[in-house]
Design a protein around this motif. Structure first.
Motif, PDB file in Angstrom:
ATOM      1  N   GLU A  64       0.832  -1.209   0.000  1.00  0.00           N
ATOM      2  CA  GLU A  64       0.000   0.000   0.000  1.00  0.00           C
ATOM      3  C   GLU A  64       0.868   1.262   0.000  1.00  0.00           C
ATOM      4  O   GLU A  64       0.484   2.278  -0.599  1.00  0.00           O
ATOM      5  N   LEU A  79       3.643  -3.979  -7.954  1.00  0.00           N
ATOM      6  CA  LEU A  79       3.252  -2.570  -7.888  1.00  0.00           C
ATOM      7  C   LEU A  79       4.443  -1.650  -8.117  1.00  0.00           C
ATOM      8  O   LEU A  79       4.307  -0.587  -8.739  1.00  0.00           O
ATOM      9  N   ASN A 129      -1.909  -7.406  -5.133  1.00  0.00           N
ATOM     10  CA  ASN A 129      -1.318  -6.595  -4.078  1.00  0.00           C
ATOM     11  C   ASN A 129       0.084  -7.086  -3.740  1.00  0.00           C
ATOM     12  O   ASN A 129       0.375  -7.467  -2.613  1.00  0.00           O
ATOM     13  N   HIS A 172       4.552   1.253 -10.889  1.00  0.00           N
ATOM     14  CA  HIS A 172       4.655   2.652 -10.470  1.00  0.00           C
ATOM     15  C   HIS A 172       6.077   3.203 -10.599  1.00  0.00           C
ATOM     16  O   HIS A 172       6.359   4.303 -10.118  1.00  0.00           O
ATOM     17  N   ARG A 222       1.555   1.743  -3.613  1.00  0.00           N
ATOM     18  CA  ARG A 222       0.362   2.127  -4.370  1.00  0.00           C
ATOM     19  C   ARG A 222      -0.038   3.575  -4.088  1.00  0.00           C
ATOM     20  O   ARG A 222      -0.466   4.299  -4.994  1.00  0.00           O
ATOM     21  N   SER A 223       0.077   4.003  -2.853  1.00  0.00           N
ATOM     22  CA  SER A 223      -0.384   5.329  -2.458  1.00  0.00           C
ATOM     23  C   SER A 223       0.719   6.394  -2.520  1.00  0.00           C
ATOM     24  O   SER A 223       0.554   7.476  -1.958  1.00  0.00           O
TER      25      SER A 223
END
Length: 358
Positions: free
Chosen positions: A88, A193, A188, A197, A91-92
């Protein structure tokens, strides 16, 4: 318990299935808001106050528009339930680069990206029995050795499909992320990720993991054929990570555990100076969560205060938190997620700094 195991007449496959019956469920920092409890802990003492200050520093990193944030991971918190937490953060847009052990990246995250699981060890027979069942143990967590060998051979297949030359761990891990995009079974995944990203991942001791077995097999097979093979270039790791530090300006460290990953990221400041970049600043912010002791002169690669004497870290904005990271990282990360500084952060996409990223 050992006697019960010796007298156990159940078939091995049944016994193994019983031991591997409860999956580790990874915590989701979006599902709960830790701000009230962290605010309260900040008014307490001992480790509670340390955690409150560490969380405040991490929020400062996120709010600082000039700060590149390095997530540094050692230990087994990914297997123990923090795997989705770290994913996370990618992702964030709450971290910009990852430095970790090979076990964290390969044996834990990539392993689950392939569809495998970690299990709670609700019952622990003697470890010789676990070995006979092909069950590996990390304290109170189990891994199916047969599934881990699938991870080994997948690494081998990826290596076999690449041009046979030297690769930084970052470059090879990007290939692992690409593989998960095409063949993975878990959305996830930190490795997946990070690929999507453009967040680079470095493992300075990459082969100290399941990757090592797959890469050794790759080299032995290639040598048997009299053909060239690929290899991991640890010097390239250091050079590339230092390049990010040079171009990134201000920086902050969020460190879980210590050891090689911690020392590796801290040394980029000294390396930049050796390369003639005397204007590169020490890491402005630093948080370390660890249970390591200082009395042996190490604290799993020095305290943050000690690192200042080497010209690596500023002592102005730093915090040591002496706690088991799996018990406090969910609070720190949830607090930062819900305060929302990440929503206005610029994506740095440091992976694009390197020619192989296109």
């Amino acid at each position: 318990m050992a006697d019960d195991t010796i007298n156990d007449t159940r078939p091995n496959d049944q016994r193994k299935a019983e031991l591997l019956s409860t999956e580790v469920e990874h915590i989701d920092i979006r599902e709960f808001d830790a701000r009230p409890i962290v605010d309260s802990m900040r008014k307490m003492s001992f480790t509670s106050r340390d955690l409150g200050r560490a969380t405040e520093i991490y929020n400062q990193m996120l709010a600082d528009k000039d700060c590149t944030i390095f997530l540094v991971i050692a230990g087994s918190t990914s297997a123990g339930g923090c795997m989705d937490l770290y994913a996370e953060l990618i992702r964030s847009n709450m971290v910009d680069c990852v430095v970790a052990t090979g076990a964290t990246i390969v044996d834990m995250d990539f392993f689950e990206g392939l569809g495998h699981k970690h299990y709670q060890a609700n019952e622990v027979p003697d470890d010789d029995t676990l070995r006979s069942l092909y069950i590996d143990r990390i304290y109170d967590t189990y891994i199916d050795e047969e599934q881990l060998q699938d991870c080994d051979f997948t690494i081998n297949r990826i290596a076999n499909g690449l041009e046979h030359r030297g690769y930084s761990s970052r470059e090879f891990i990007r290939e692992m992320g690409k593989y998960l995009v095409e063949h993975g079974k878990k959305d996830n995944s930190l490795v997946k990720l990070a690929y999507e990203h453009d967040v680079p991942i470095f493992c300075p001791a990459f082969v100290d993991s399941s990757a090592g077995f797959g890469l050794v097999k790759h080299q032995v097979d290639q040598m048997a054929k009299g053909e060239p093979y690929m290899m991991i270039d640890a010097v390239a790791d250091f050079r590339e990570l230092t390049d990010i530090k040079i171009k990134g300006g201000e920086s902050g460290l969020l460190m879980i555990g210590g050891g090689v990953p911690k020392n590796f990221i801290q040394d980029t400041v000294v390396c930049a100076e050796i390369l003639g970049h005397e204007d590169v600043s020490v890491h402005k912010y630093a948080v370390q969560i660890t249970v390591a002791d200082v009395r042996d002169g190490a604290c799993s690669s020095s305290t943050l205060q000690e690192a200042a004497s080497w010209g690596k870290v500023s002592t102005a904005i730093e915090q040591m938190v002496f706690a088991e990271a799996g018990s406090v990282m969910p609070l720190l990360a949830s607090d930062a997620y819900h305060r929302g500084h990440w929503k206005t952060r610029e994506k740095r996409r440091w992976a694009k700094l390197f020619h192989d990223e296109g």
